[in-house]
Write a protein that holds these residues in place. Structure first.
Motif, mmCIF file in Angstrom:
data_model
loop_
_atom_site.group_PDB
_atom_site.id
_atom_site.type_symbol
_atom_site.label_atom_id
_atom_site.label_comp_id
_atom_site.label_asym_id
_atom_site.label_seq_id
_atom_site.Cartn_x
_atom_site.Cartn_y
_atom_site.Cartn_z
ATOM 1 N N ASN A 72 22.357 -7.439 61.261
ATOM 2 C CA ASN A 72 21.239 -8.267 61.760
ATOM 3 C C ASN A 72 19.900 -7.573 61.568
ATOM 4 O O ASN A 72 19.041 -7.559 62.463
ATOM 5 N N SER A 132 22.121 -12.991 65.470
ATOM 6 C CA SER A 132 22.445 -13.120 64.062
ATOM 7 C C SER A 132 21.252 -13.620 63.251
ATOM 8 O O SER A 132 20.625 -14.618 63.598
ATOM 9 N N ILE A 133 20.958 -12.913 62.150
ATOM 10 C CA ILE A 133 19.848 -13.342 61.298
ATOM 11 C C ILE A 133 20.271 -14.493 60.388
ATOM 12 O O ILE A 133 19.436 -15.048 59.665
ATOM 13 N N ASN A 167 23.097 -8.701 56.801
ATOM 14 C CA ASN A 167 23.512 -9.708 57.777
ATOM 15 C C ASN A 167 24.473 -9.145 58.814
ATOM 16 O O ASN A 167 24.457 -9.553 59.973
#
Length: 116
Positions: free
Chosen positions: A76, A27-28, A73
Motif C-alpha cells: 500500500n 489498500s491503494i 500494492n
C-alpha cells in the motif's frame, strides 16, 4: 478515510538520489490515481508525476528521465525514485490520491533539499 504519510525526504548533494515513500492506511487499489506534487515558498504546487491504477504513468518535463514513480500494492505504498537531483528540485514533496468517488487526499509533505 485513507490517510497518506510521506517519508524519505532529506538533504542531498547535487547529482545524488533519494527515494520518497507514501504509505496509505488502506489498500491503494481503491485509489484511481496517485501522484507526487512539490511546492516551494511563494509558488503554486506543481505536479511531478502520476500513476494510475491501470499502470499509466506521466511526468513533468522537468523530471523526465530522472524520476520514476511506482506503486507497491502489497505494501500500500507509492514511491518516487529521484536521481540526478538538482538544486531546483528543492521543495516540499506531497503525496496525492484520488479515489473512484472523486475524493482527493493529501499527505503532510516531506522536505527535499538539494544543496552542496
Amino acid at each position: 478515510q485513507v490517510q497518506l504519510v510521506e517519508s524519505g525526504g532529506g538533504l542531498v548533494q547535487p547529482g545524488g538520489s533519494l527515494r520518497l515513500s507514501c504509505a496509505a492506511s488502506r489498500s491503494i487499489l481503491t485509489l484511481r490515481t496517485m501522484a507526487w506534487y512539490r511546492q516551494t515558498p511563494g509558488k503554486q504546487r506543481e505536479l511531478v508525476a502520476t500513476s494510475s491504477n491501470g499502470g499509466t504513468t506521466n511526468y513533468a518535463d522537468s523530471v523526465k528521465g530522472r524520476f520514476a514513480i511506482s506503486r507497491d500494492n502489497a505494501r500500500n505504498t507509492l514511491y518516487l525514485q529521484m536521481n540526478s537531483l538538482k538544486p531546483e528540485d528543492t521543495a516540499v514533496y506531497y503525496c496525492h490520491a484520488e479515489n473512484y468517488l472523486g475524493i482527493t487526499l493529501w499527505g503532510q509533505g516531506t522536505q527535499v533539499t538539494v544543496s552542496s
